[in-house]
Scaffold this motif. Structure first.
Motif, PDB file in Angstrom:
ATOM      1  N   ASP A 119       0.800  -1.226   0.000  1.00 63.18           N
ATOM      2  CA  ASP A 119       0.000   0.000   0.000  1.00 63.18           C
ATOM      3  C   ASP A 119       0.832   1.273   0.000  1.00 63.18           C
ATOM      4  N   ASN A 120       1.806   1.346   0.866  1.00 64.42           N
ATOM      5  CA  ASN A 120       2.603   2.562   1.045  1.00 64.42           C
ATOM      6  C   ASN A 120       4.074   2.273   0.808  1.00 64.42           C
ATOM      7  N   ASP A 121       4.359   1.449  -0.179  1.00 59.45           N
ATOM      8  CA  ASP A 121       5.723   0.932  -0.324  1.00 59.45           C
ATOM      9  C   ASP A 121       6.025   0.691  -1.811  1.00 59.45           C
ATOM     10  N   TYR A 122       6.931   1.499  -2.362  1.00 56.93           N
ATOM     11  CA  TYR A 122       7.275   1.410  -3.785  1.00 56.93           C
ATOM     12  C   TYR A 122       8.797   1.369  -3.952  1.00 56.93           C
ATOM     13  N   LEU A 123       9.249   0.512  -4.853  1.00 51.69           N
ATOM     14  CA  LEU A 123      10.673   0.412  -5.162  1.00 51.69           C
ATOM     15  C   LEU A 123      10.891   0.869  -6.603  1.00 51.69           C
ATOM     16  N   LEU A 124      11.715   1.902  -6.773  1.00 51.73           N
ATOM     17  CA  LEU A 124      12.051   2.417  -8.105  1.00 51.73           C
ATOM     18  C   LEU A 124      13.436   1.933  -8.479  1.00 51.73           C
ATOM     19  N   VAL A 125      13.558   1.326  -9.649  1.00 51.29           N
ATOM     20  CA  VAL A 125      14.867   0.887 -10.151  1.00 51.29           C
ATOM     21  C   VAL A 125      15.289   1.874 -11.235  1.00 51.29           C
TER      22      VAL A 125
END
Length: 384
Positions: A119-125
Motif C-alpha cells: 500500500d505505502n511501499d514502492y521500489l524504483l529501479v
C-alpha cells in the motif's frame, strides 16, 4: 614552489561479481563509473554468441550497478504519481511497470521501473549512471513532503538478469516458487538457491522472457547465486553476458536507452513512449508541457526505426539526410542485429519524415548509405 597536485580520477565502483568477471576473462569497461563486463571473449564467444544465447537459450547478466530507491509511508503513492509519467494508482501489490522521471519540459530525467511492494511501499529501479542525479532530483521534488520516507538502497542489492526462452526452466531448478504463475511485469519473494527473501521479478531488457533477481549485495551471497544460475543453465548452453549484448538485444527489441532515444533534450512524445505516458491520470511533472505539445499539433520530431538497405552500419551520432542530401536528423542507436542478421538503427528525425515513411540516407563516415524505415520493435519474441 609546490608541485601541483595531479587530478586523480575516482576509482571505479565494482559489483560483488567483479572478481568473477575477471576470472572469466571478461573485457571490462568504465560504464557510468562502474567497472563492468562488456563481453566475455575468453569463453570462446563474445558479444554475438552472448546475444544468440539469449535469443535461443538463456543468458545471465550482472546488472548490480543499477540503482534502487524506496518510497515508504502514507504519502508514497501521491509522491510517486507526482514524479513519474505512468499511472502508479493502477498497480496492484506485486506488480511493476515501466515509467520515467520527467523534467517540467516533458523531457527525461531518467527512465525507471516502479514496483509496488505494498500500500505505502514502492521500489524504483533507476539507471546506474544517473542514480545519484535521480536521487537528488527526487529529494528536491518530494523530499520535504510529509508521510514519505525516501531511501537509497542501491548499495544493498545485487541484481542479476536471467534472460531467454529457457530462463524459466533454469531458474525453476533453484526454487519452489511457481515461476509460471508470475506474469510479465509482476514479482514475488521466495527462496532461490538456498537464499531467502529473494525478489523475483519477471522483467528484463532483452525482448525475451526472463527474470531479474534482487539479493543482498555481499560477495558470498551474490557469487553463490551467480554460480547456481550458471550451473542450472548449463544444459541449455547458458552464457554470461556483458553490456555489449545487453545493448544489441534491447536495440533489436526497440527498447529506449537513456542518453540515446531518451534524454533531457528529447520529450516523451518525441520518444514514442505514448503507451507508458498517462496524461489523463492528473497532475505530474512534465504533463503541462506535453499537453501543450499535443495541442500544438504534436511533436515536431519522432524516433523511427531504420534498416540499412545498402552496405554500412549506422552508429550512434551519425547524421541522417534526405535523398537530396539535406541533413535532417541523427542516429540515436545503431549496430548490427546479430539475430536478425541485418544492420538496424533508431533515429530522431522530423515528424513529417516519420509520417511519410520515406527512405533516408545515413552518413556512415565517408559513405552515404541508404536505409528504409521499418516498424519498432525490429524483433518480437515468438508467441508460445
Amino acid at each position: 614552489m609546490s608541485t601541483p597536485t595531479a587530478l586523480v580520477a575516482p576509482a571505479l565502483k565494482k559489483t560483488a561479481l567483479n572478481a568473477t568477471h575477471r576470472a572469466l576473462k571478461a573485457k571490462m569497461v568504465d560504464f557510468g563509473g562502474w567497472d563492468m563486463p562488456v563481453e566475455y571473449p575468453g569463453l570462446g564467444g563474445g558479444l554475438i554468441a552472448e546475444h544468440m544465447a539469449v535469443r535461443t537459450g538463456v543468458g545471465l547478466f550482472d546488472v548490480s550497478h543499477m540503482g534502487e530507491i524506496q518510497f515508504r509511508g502514507p504519502g508514497s503513492l501521491a509522491a510517486v504519481q507526482h514524479i513519474t509519467m505512468n499511472d502508479v494508482s493502477r498497480l496492484k501489490d506485486g506488480q511493476a511497470h515501466y515509467s520515467a522521471l520527467l523534467t517540467p519540459e516533458g523531457t527525461f530525467v531518467d527512465d525507471i521501473l516502479v514496483h509496488r511492494l505494498g500500500d505505502n511501499d514502492y521500489l524504483l529501479v533507476v539507471n546506474a549512471g544517473t542514480k545519484d542525479k535521480d536521487y537528488a532530483w527526487i529529494r528536491q521534488q518530494v523530499g520535504s513532503r510529509s508521510g514519505i520516507h525516501l531511501s537509497d538502497y542501491s548499495s544493498y542489492y545485487s541484481q542479476l538478469a536471467l534472460q531467454g526462452p529457457r530462463a524459466l526452466e533454469t531458474l525453476q531448478k533453484l526454487t519452489k516458487v511457481n515461476l509460471g504463475a508470475i506474469k510479465n511485469y509482476w514479482f514475488t519473494f521466495g527462496q532461490v538457491a538456498g537464499i531467502h527473501n529473494v525478489l523475483i521479478a519477471r522483467t528484463g531488457y532483452s525482448g525475451e522472457d526472463g527474470f531479474e533477481v534482487y539479493i543482498p549485495s555481499d560477495e558470498p551471497t551474490t557469487v553463490k547465486m551467480w554460480d547456481a544460475l550458471m550451473d542450472a543453465g548449463a544444459e541449455f548452453g547458458i552464457r554470461p553476458c556483458g553490456l555489449g549484448a545487453r545493448n544489441t538485444l534491447r536495440l533489436e527489441a526497440g527498447m529506449s536507452l537513456y542518453g540515446h532515444e531518451i534524454s533531457e533534450e528529447i520529450n516523451a512524445l518525441e520518444a514514442g513512449l505514448d503507451r507508458f505516458l498517462k496524461l489523463d491520470k492528473g497532475e505530474f511533472i512534465g504533463r503541462d508541457a506535453l499537453l501543450a505539445d499535443q495541442a500544438g499539433g504534436g511533436p515536431k520530431r519522432k524516433i523511427i526505426g531504420l534498416e540499412m538497405v545498402e552496405r554500412g552500419i549506422a552508429r550512434d551520432g551519425y547524421t541522417i539526410h534526405d535523398l537530396d542530401g539535406k541533413q535532417m536528423g541523427v542516429v540515436t542507436s545503431g549496430s548490427p542485429a546479430p539475430f536478425l542478421k541485418t544492420n538496424i538503427a533508431m533515429a530522431l528525425v522530423p515528424a513529417s519524415v516519420a509520417a511519410s515513411g520515406t527512405d533516408v540516407v545515413v552518413q556512415c563516415r565517408a559513405n552515404s548509405v541508404r536505409a528504409k524505415q521499418v516498424p519498432i520493435p525490429f524483433y518480437r519474441r515468438p508467441k508460445k
